[in-house]
Design a protein around this motif. Structure first.
Motif, PDB file in Angstrom:
ATOM      1  N   SER A  41       5.126   4.788   3.125  1.00  0.00           N
ATOM      2  CA  SER A  41       4.979   5.652   1.958  1.00  0.00           C
ATOM      3  C   SER A  41       6.002   6.786   1.994  1.00  0.00           C
ATOM      4  CB  SER A  41       3.558   6.217   1.908  1.00  0.00           C
ATOM      5  OG  SER A  41       3.422   7.182   0.895  1.00  0.00           O
ATOM      6  N   GLY A  42       6.214   7.356   3.175  1.00  0.00           N
ATOM      7  CA  GLY A  42       7.226   8.399   3.305  1.00  0.00           C
ATOM      8  C   GLY A  42       8.629   7.879   3.052  1.00  0.00           C
ATOM      9  N   PHE A  43       8.921   6.661   3.524  1.00  0.00           N
ATOM     10  CA  PHE A  43      10.235   6.084   3.274  1.00  0.00           C
ATOM     11  C   PHE A  43      10.473   5.894   1.782  1.00  0.00           C
ATOM     12  CE2 PHE A  43       9.455   3.715   7.497  1.00  0.00           C
ATOM     13  CZ  PHE A  43       9.769   4.854   8.209  1.00  0.00           C
ATOM     14  N   ILE A  44       9.470   5.399   1.066  1.00  0.00           N
ATOM     15  CA  ILE A  44       9.623   5.124  -0.365  1.00  0.00           C
ATOM     16  C   ILE A  44       9.788   6.421  -1.143  1.00  0.00           C
ATOM     17  CG2 ILE A  44       8.464   4.144  -2.396  1.00  0.00           C
ATOM     18  CD1 ILE A  44       7.178   2.089  -0.559  1.00  0.00           C
ATOM     19  N   LYS A  45       9.114   7.483  -0.737  1.00  0.00           N
ATOM     20  CA  LYS A  45       9.258   8.770  -1.424  1.00  0.00           C
ATOM     21  C   LYS A  45      10.676   9.301  -1.320  1.00  0.00           C
ATOM     22  CE  LYS A  45       4.456  10.335  -0.950  1.00  0.00           C
ATOM     23  NZ  LYS A  45       3.536  11.312  -0.303  1.00  0.00           N
ATOM     24  N   ASN A  46      11.398   8.909  -0.255  1.00  0.00           N
ATOM     25  CA  ASN A  46      12.774   9.362  -0.083  1.00  0.00           C
ATOM     26  C   ASN A  46      13.755   8.610  -0.984  1.00  0.00           C
ATOM     27  OD1 ASN A  46      12.218  11.318   1.858  1.00  0.00           O
ATOM     28  ND2 ASN A  46      12.346   9.846   3.530  1.00  0.00           N
ATOM     29  N   VAL A  47      13.314   7.516  -1.584  1.00  0.00           N
ATOM     30  CA  VAL A  47      14.156   6.772  -2.527  1.00  0.00           C
ATOM     31  C   VAL A  47      14.010   7.424  -3.898  1.00  0.00           C
ATOM     32  CG1 VAL A  47      14.609   4.552  -3.610  1.00  0.00           C
ATOM     33  CG2 VAL A  47      13.872   4.648  -1.215  1.00  0.00           C
ATOM     34  N   PRO A  48      15.095   7.906  -4.515  1.00  0.00           N
ATOM     35  CA  PRO A  48      14.989   8.579  -5.819  1.00  0.00           C
ATOM     36  C   PRO A  48      14.310   7.699  -6.865  1.00  0.00           C
ATOM     37  CG  PRO A  48      17.177   8.889  -4.882  1.00  0.00           C
ATOM     38  CD  PRO A  48      16.477   7.886  -4.006  1.00  0.00           C
ATOM     39  N   GLY A 106       0.812  -1.213   0.000  1.00  0.00           N
ATOM     40  CA  GLY A 106       0.000   0.000   0.000  1.00  0.00           C
ATOM     41  C   GLY A 106       0.845   1.262   0.000  1.00  0.00           C
ATOM     42  N   GLY A 107       1.933   1.264   0.754  1.00  0.00           N
ATOM     43  CA  GLY A 107       2.808   2.432   0.794  1.00  0.00           C
ATOM     44  C   GLY A 107       3.464   2.698  -0.543  1.00  0.00           C
ATOM     45  N   TYR A 108       3.824   1.645  -1.265  1.00  0.00           N
ATOM     46  CA  TYR A 108       4.410   1.832  -2.598  1.00  0.00           C
ATOM     47  C   TYR A 108       3.396   2.448  -3.553  1.00  0.00           C
ATOM     48  CZ  TYR A 108       6.863   0.852  -6.955  1.00  0.00           C
ATOM     49  OH  TYR A 108       7.484   0.978  -8.176  1.00  0.00           O
ATOM     50  N   ARG A 147      15.447  -0.852   4.306  1.00  0.00           N
ATOM     51  CA  ARG A 147      15.715  -1.734   5.443  1.00  0.00           C
ATOM     52  C   ARG A 147      15.620  -1.041   6.800  1.00  0.00           C
ATOM     53  NH1 ARG A 147      21.231  -5.080   5.526  1.00  0.00           N
ATOM     54  NH2 ARG A 147      22.009  -2.931   5.446  1.00  0.00           N
ATOM     55  N   PRO A 148      16.235   0.137   7.005  1.00  0.00           N
ATOM     56  CA  PRO A 148      16.100   0.773   8.338  1.00  0.00           C
ATOM     57  C   PRO A 148      14.652   1.080   8.691  1.00  0.00           C
ATOM     58  CG  PRO A 148      17.877   1.780   7.082  1.00  0.00           C
ATOM     59  CD  PRO A 148      17.133   0.908   6.120  1.00  0.00           C
ATOM     60  N   GLY A 149      13.904   1.609   7.720  1.00  0.00           N
ATOM     61  CA  GLY A 149      12.501   1.936   7.992  1.00  0.00           C
ATOM     62  C   GLY A 149      11.660   0.711   8.254  1.00  0.00           C
ATOM     63  N   LEU A 150      11.882  -0.358   7.484  1.00  0.00           N
ATOM     64  CA  LEU A 150      11.108  -1.586   7.678  1.00  0.00           C
ATOM     65  C   LEU A 150      11.410  -2.218   9.030  1.00  0.00           C
ATOM     66  CD1 LEU A 150      11.319  -3.268   4.143  1.00  0.00           C
ATOM     67  CD2 LEU A 150       9.416  -2.011   5.150  1.00  0.00           C
TER      68      LEU A 150
END
Length: 261
Positions: free
Chosen positions: A143-150, A76-78, A177-180
């Protein structure tokens, strides 16, 4: 700076010392030092009070809800981070608003649903309930973690011949990994400590969890302080171990993985 920190540390540690004192001090002793050490209270709660079974049940609920919450929230976050769809903003608002709904308010409808599914007095009902109530916040965080990935990293993987799923697993997932680890650990601790769902959906003693087991040590007229303290130590050990292993991920920050690779 050290004075307020020291005061706060004492305020935090004294209750834990008091619990350890009653857990390891012999019955009837009034000493402020747990000596001689005794394990009679641990033997009582583990064998006579079936805390071994409670521990296994809590471990199963915690691990299962952690895995289900993380996997579903990851998908869902993706979607929230990478896709634009018409009801996206409304869906995000609904996720945020769901955090204002207390679990107690949903007990009756949840009980009715699980009764129709014949899942009352089953650990599966507690696992599903814990997963559902942890999903909104976990999904928003991931979702916030994924947005930080370019996004360009995924595009580069697509150019190299990867599909979207393979690019996600090979490029995005390692950086998360850190966020998960952080959100998964919090999901485990929340499920481990939660009392209400296990109390309402489970009736057999051999299916109870540790928080409910601790409540059984407090009678109407008396409380076995030694056994209660020993049960508290048993309940606290997994949480302490979890945070001891994930502290480096929490210290480095949730988004640390987004700039490595």
């Amino acid at each position: 700076m050290y004075v307020p920190l020291g005061v706060y540390l004492l305020f935090t540690l004294i209750p834990f010392y008091w619990m350890l004192l009653f857990a390891f001090r012999p019955t009837g002793s009034t000493s402020l030092v747990p000596w001689p050490l005794t394990f009679e209270h641990f033997d009582k709660v583990w064998n006579e009070r079936a805390f071994g079974t409670f521990f296994q049940n809590s471990l199963l609920v915690g691990v299962a809800s952690m895995l289900m919450t993380t996997v579903v929230a990851l998908a869902g976050g993706y979607a929230l981070a990478r896709f634009n769809f018409r009801i996206k903003q409304g869906f995000m608002l609904a996720l945020l608003c769901s955090q204002f709904i207390p679990g107690a308010l949903m007990l009756v409808p949840l009980f009715q649903i699980f009764a129709n599914l014949k899942m009352i007095n089953s650990l599966g009902s507690v696992i599903i309930a814990e997963t559902v109530f942890q999903l909104p916040l976990t999904m928003i965080l991931i979702s916030g973690f994924i947005k930080n990935v370019p996004y360009s990293l995924e595009e580069a993987a697509w150019v190299d011949g990867c599909g979207r799923f393979r690019a996600f697993c090979a490029v995005v997932l390692p950086l998360l990994r850190p966020g998960l680890i952080a959100v998964g650990s919090f999901a485990f601790v929340h499920s481990w400590n939660h009392f209400l769902f296990a109390l309402m959906f489970l009736s057999d003693q051999d299916k109870q969890t540790i928080p409910v087991g601790l409540s059984t040590l407090m009678g109407a007229d008396s409380v076995d302080l030694g056994a209660l303290a020993a049960g508290g130590v048993v309940a606290a050990v997994p949480v302490v171990i979890v945070f001891a292993f994930i502290q480096k991920w929490l210290v480095t920050g949730f988004s640390a993985g987004a700039v490595k690779g």
